[in-house]
Design a protein around this motif. Structure first.
Motif, PDB file in Angstrom:
ATOM      1  N   ASP A  63      -1.581 -11.812  10.543  1.00  0.00           N
ATOM      2  CA  ASP A  63      -1.583 -13.139  10.687  1.00  0.00           C
ATOM      3  C   ASP A  63      -0.782 -14.031   9.881  1.00  0.00           C
ATOM      4  O   ASP A  63      -0.896 -15.292  10.117  1.00  0.00           O
ATOM      5  N   GLY A  64      -1.113 -13.187   8.928  1.00  0.00           N
ATOM      6  CA  GLY A  64      -1.108 -14.208   7.361  1.00  0.00           C
ATOM      7  C   GLY A  64       0.254 -13.515   6.699  1.00  0.00           C
ATOM      8  O   GLY A  64       1.188 -14.615   5.367  1.00  0.00           O
ATOM      9  N   GLN A  65       0.994 -12.888   7.183  1.00  0.00           N
ATOM     10  CA  GLN A  65       2.988 -12.807   6.701  1.00  0.00           C
ATOM     11  C   GLN A  65       3.176 -13.930   6.832  1.00  0.00           C
ATOM     12  O   GLN A  65       3.742 -14.549   7.422  1.00  0.00           O
ATOM     13  N   GLY A  66       3.755 -14.949   5.726  1.00  0.00           N
ATOM     14  CA  GLY A  66       4.706 -15.597   5.759  1.00  0.00           C
ATOM     15  C   GLY A  66       6.544 -15.190   5.476  1.00  0.00           C
ATOM     16  O   GLY A  66       7.475 -16.255   5.817  1.00  0.00           O
ATOM     17  N   TRP A  67       7.048 -14.531   6.097  1.00  0.00           N
ATOM     18  CA  TRP A  67       8.427 -13.982   5.643  1.00  0.00           C
ATOM     19  C   TRP A  67       8.723 -12.602   5.441  1.00  0.00           C
ATOM     20  O   TRP A  67       8.109 -12.103   5.106  1.00  0.00           O
ATOM     21  N   PRO A  68       9.516 -12.558   6.152  1.00  0.00           N
ATOM     22  CA  PRO A  68       9.936 -10.811   6.487  1.00  0.00           C
ATOM     23  C   PRO A  68      10.779 -10.015   5.128  1.00  0.00           C
ATOM     24  O   PRO A  68      10.451 -10.802   3.786  1.00  0.00           O
ATOM     25  N   GLY A  69      10.268  -9.255   5.084  1.00  0.00           N
ATOM     26  CA  GLY A  69       9.462  -8.078   4.246  1.00  0.00           C
ATOM     27  C   GLY A  69       8.758  -8.079   3.270  1.00  0.00           C
ATOM     28  O   GLY A  69       8.519  -7.436   1.935  1.00  0.00           O
ATOM     29  N   GLU A  70       8.086  -8.516   3.165  1.00  0.00           N
ATOM     30  CA  GLU A  70       6.722  -9.126   2.445  1.00  0.00           C
ATOM     31  C   GLU A  70       5.145  -7.773   2.631  1.00  0.00           C
ATOM     32  O   GLU A  70       5.474  -6.908   3.834  1.00  0.00           O
ATOM     33  N   PRO A  71       5.424  -7.453   1.799  1.00  0.00           N
ATOM     34  CA  PRO A  71       4.239  -6.098   1.546  1.00  0.00           C
ATOM     35  C   PRO A  71       3.023  -6.650   2.356  1.00  0.00           C
ATOM     36  O   PRO A  71       2.356  -7.892   2.062  1.00  0.00           O
ATOM     37  N   GLY A  72       2.612  -5.376   2.875  1.00  0.00           N
ATOM     38  CA  GLY A  72       0.881  -6.070   3.295  1.00  0.00           C
ATOM     39  C   GLY A  72      -0.138  -4.582   2.641  1.00  0.00           C
ATOM     40  O   GLY A  72      -0.190  -3.962   1.637  1.00  0.00           O
ATOM     41  N   VAL A  73      -1.231  -5.272   2.711  1.00  0.00           N
ATOM     42  CA  VAL A  73      -2.590  -5.238   2.178  1.00  0.00           C
ATOM     43  C   VAL A  73      -3.767  -5.559   3.339  1.00  0.00           C
ATOM     44  O   VAL A  73      -4.691  -5.163   3.440  1.00  0.00           O
ATOM     45  N   TYR A  74      -2.947  -5.000   4.628  1.00  0.00           N
ATOM     46  CA  TYR A  74      -3.940  -5.302   5.801  1.00  0.00           C
ATOM     47  C   TYR A  74      -4.208  -4.311   6.214  1.00  0.00           C
ATOM     48  O   TYR A  74      -5.555  -4.054   7.488  1.00  0.00           O
ATOM     49  N   ASP A  75      -3.672  -3.045   6.422  1.00  0.00           N
ATOM     50  CA  ASP A  75      -4.741  -2.085   7.013  1.00  0.00           C
ATOM     51  C   ASP A  75      -4.182  -0.264   6.017  1.00  0.00           C
ATOM     52  O   ASP A  75      -3.762  -0.385   5.671  1.00  0.00           O
ATOM     53  N   ASP A  76      -5.701  -0.187   6.416  1.00  0.00           N
ATOM     54  CA  ASP A  76      -5.938   1.757   5.934  1.00  0.00           C
ATOM     55  C   ASP A  76      -4.665   2.522   5.993  1.00  0.00           C
ATOM     56  O   ASP A  76      -3.878   3.181   5.022  1.00  0.00           O
ATOM     57  N   GLY A  77      -3.708   1.907   7.027  1.00  0.00           N
ATOM     58  CA  GLY A  77      -2.129   2.989   7.626  1.00  0.00           C
ATOM     59  C   GLY A  77      -1.484   2.645   6.113  1.00  0.00           C
ATOM     60  O   GLY A  77      -0.115   3.323   5.937  1.00  0.00           O
ATOM     61  N   LEU A  78      -1.254   1.668   5.047  1.00  0.00           N
ATOM     62  CA  LEU A  78      -0.589   1.028   4.064  1.00  0.00           C
ATOM     63  C   LEU A  78      -0.805   2.037   2.948  1.00  0.00           C
ATOM     64  O   LEU A  78      -0.547   1.742   2.119  1.00  0.00           O
ATOM     65  N   LEU A  79      -2.218   2.471   2.626  1.00  0.00           N
ATOM     66  CA  LEU A  79      -2.138   2.602   2.006  1.00  0.00           C
ATOM     67  C   LEU A  79      -1.559   4.290   0.694  1.00  0.00           C
ATOM     68  O   LEU A  79      -1.664   3.842   0.208  1.00  0.00           O
ATOM     69  N   PRO A  80      -0.777   5.174   1.704  1.00  0.00           N
ATOM     70  CA  PRO A  80      -0.186   5.695   1.434  1.00  0.00           C
ATOM     71  C   PRO A  80       1.519   5.279   0.721  1.00  0.00           C
ATOM     72  O   PRO A  80       0.679   5.322  -0.759  1.00  0.00           O
ATOM     73  N   GLY A  81       1.550   4.217   0.864  1.00  0.00           N
ATOM     74  CA  GLY A  81       2.313   3.563  -0.327  1.00  0.00           C
ATOM     75  C   GLY A  81       2.026   2.658  -1.106  1.00  0.00           C
ATOM     76  O   GLY A  81       2.230   2.965  -2.344  1.00  0.00           O
ATOM     77  N   LEU A  82       0.881   1.785  -1.234  1.00  0.00           N
ATOM     78  CA  LEU A  82      -0.068   0.974  -1.931  1.00  0.00           C
ATOM     79  C   LEU A  82      -0.378   1.923  -2.859  1.00  0.00           C
ATOM     80  O   LEU A  82      -0.563   1.517  -4.229  1.00  0.00           O
ATOM     81  N   GLU A  83      -0.615   3.285  -3.043  1.00  0.00           N
ATOM     82  CA  GLU A  83      -1.662   4.658  -4.144  1.00  0.00           C
ATOM     83  C   GLU A  83      -0.248   4.896  -4.479  1.00  0.00           C
ATOM     84  O   GLU A  83      -0.202   4.956  -5.920  1.00  0.00           O
ATOM     85  N   ARG A  84       0.696   5.222  -3.602  1.00  0.00           N
ATOM     86  CA  ARG A  84       1.803   5.882  -4.523  1.00  0.00           C
ATOM     87  C   ARG A  84       2.479   4.973  -5.541  1.00  0.00           C
ATOM     88  O   ARG A  84       3.093   5.236  -6.500  1.00  0.00           O
ATOM     89  N   LEU A  85       2.149   3.444  -5.501  1.00  0.00           N
ATOM     90  CA  LEU A  85       2.858   2.100  -6.005  1.00  0.00           C
ATOM     91  C   LEU A  85       2.392   1.979  -7.285  1.00  0.00           C
ATOM     92  O   LEU A  85       2.318   2.397  -8.471  1.00  0.00           O
ATOM     93  N   ALA A  86       1.130   2.014  -6.675  1.00  0.00           N
ATOM     94  CA  ALA A  86       0.266   1.910  -7.988  1.00  0.00           C
ATOM     95  C   ALA A  86      -0.068   3.159  -9.033  1.00  0.00           C
ATOM     96  O   ALA A  86       0.322   3.170 -10.032  1.00  0.00           O
ATOM     97  N   SER A  87       0.131   5.123  -9.178  1.00  0.00           N
ATOM     98  CA  SER A  87       0.716   5.797  -9.542  1.00  0.00           C
ATOM     99  C   SER A  87       1.863   5.977 -10.198  1.00  0.00           C
ATOM    100  O   SER A  87       1.432   6.175 -11.474  1.00  0.00           O
ATOM    101  N   THR A  88       2.709   5.433  -9.277  1.00  0.00           N
ATOM    102  CA  THR A  88       3.864   5.116 -10.085  1.00  0.00           C
ATOM    103  C   THR A  88       4.332   3.964 -11.514  1.00  0.00           C
ATOM    104  O   THR A  88       4.856   3.742 -12.332  1.00  0.00           O
ATOM    105  N   ILE A  89       3.041   2.928 -10.985  1.00  0.00           N
ATOM    106  CA  ILE A  89       2.752   2.318 -12.245  1.00  0.00           C
ATOM    107  C   ILE A  89       2.477   2.592 -13.452  1.00  0.00           C
ATOM    108  O   ILE A  89       2.634   1.674 -14.348  1.00  0.00           O
ATOM    109  N   VAL A  90       1.349   2.950 -13.362  1.00  0.00           N
ATOM    110  CA  VAL A  90       0.332   3.351 -14.520  1.00  0.00           C
ATOM    111  C   VAL A  90       1.376   4.752 -14.804  1.00  0.00           C
ATOM    112  O   VAL A  90       1.211   4.319 -15.638  1.00  0.00           O
ATOM    113  N   ALA A  91       1.969   5.512 -14.249  1.00  0.00           N
ATOM    114  CA  ALA A  91       2.702   6.516 -14.700  1.00  0.00           C
ATOM    115  C   ALA A  91       4.170   6.261 -16.012  1.00  0.00           C
ATOM    116  O   ALA A  91       4.524   6.734 -16.757  1.00  0.00           O
ATOM    117  N   ALA A  92       4.385   4.677 -15.616  1.00  0.00           N
ATOM    118  CA  ALA A  92       5.440   4.023 -17.000  1.00  0.00           C
ATOM    119  C   ALA A  92       4.490   3.228 -17.676  1.00  0.00           C
ATOM    120  O   ALA A  92       5.221   2.711 -18.808  1.00  0.00           O
TER     121      ALA A  92
END
Length: 140
Positions: A63-92
Motif C-alpha cells: 500500500d506504499g507504492q507511489g507511482w508505476p514502475g517503482e521498485p519494491g522491497v516488501y516481499d521475499d519474492g523480490l529478493l532474487p532481483g534485489l540480490e542480483r542488483l546488489a551483486s552487480t553493483i558490487v562487482a562494478a
C-alpha cells in the motif's frame, strides 16, 4: 577530496565520495520486481565510477507504492532481483544502497488497490481521501 574513499562508522567503505542520488526512473515491473533496464541503468552508474549507487525510492509495503514502475522491497519474492542488483553493483566496484519509501497519502488506490493512509484522515485538494493509520495488531 571527492575521489578519496568514504568510510562509514560500521566499517563499510566506498571507493570515493561520488554518490548517485536516488533518481525516479520508473523502470521496475508492475509488481516492484527488478527489470533488466533498471539493472543496466544502475550497473552503468556503478561501472562509471560512482562510489555509492542508490536506488530510487523503493516501497516497503504494497500500500506504499507511489507511482508505476517503482521498485519494491516488501516481499521475499523480490529478493532474487534485489540480490542480483546488489551483486552487480558490487562487482562494478560500488556500494549499493536502497532508498526506503512509503507513499502514505500519496499512494493512489488505482495503483495499490488499497485506500491510502496517513497519520490522520485527511484529504488534500485534488487527491483522494486518506484514512487514518491503524495501530498494528501486535501493539494492541
Amino acid at each position: 577530496m571527492l575521489l578519496e574513499p568514504l568510510s562509514f562508522r560500521n566499517g563499510v567503505r566506498a571507493r570515493n565520495r561520488a554518490w548517485l542520488a536516488p533518481l525516479t526512473n520508473m523502470q521496475s515491473h508492475a509488481d516492484g520486481s527488478l527489470s533488466d533496464d533498471e539493472l543496466r541503468f544502475l550497473e552503468l552508474r556503478a561501472a562509471g565510477g560512482f562510489g555509492v549507487v542508490e536506488t530510487c525510492a523503493a516501497h516497503i509495503a504494497l500500500d506504499g507504492q507511489g507511482w508505476p514502475g517503482e521498485p519494491g522491497v516488501y516481499d521475499d519474492g523480490l529478493l532474487p532481483g534485489l540480490e542480483r542488483l546488489a551483486s552487480t553493483i558490487v562487482a562494478a566496484g560500488a556500494l549499493g544502497l536502497v532508498q526506503l519509501f512509503h507513499g502514505g497519502l500519496r499512494s493512489p488506490a488505482k495503483l495499490t488497490g488499497q485506500t491510502p493512509w496517513s497519520a490522520s484522515a485527511v484529504q488534500e485538494p485534488g487527491a483522494e481521501l486518506a484514512r487514518e493509520a491503524r495501530r498494528p495488531t501486535f501493539l494492541a
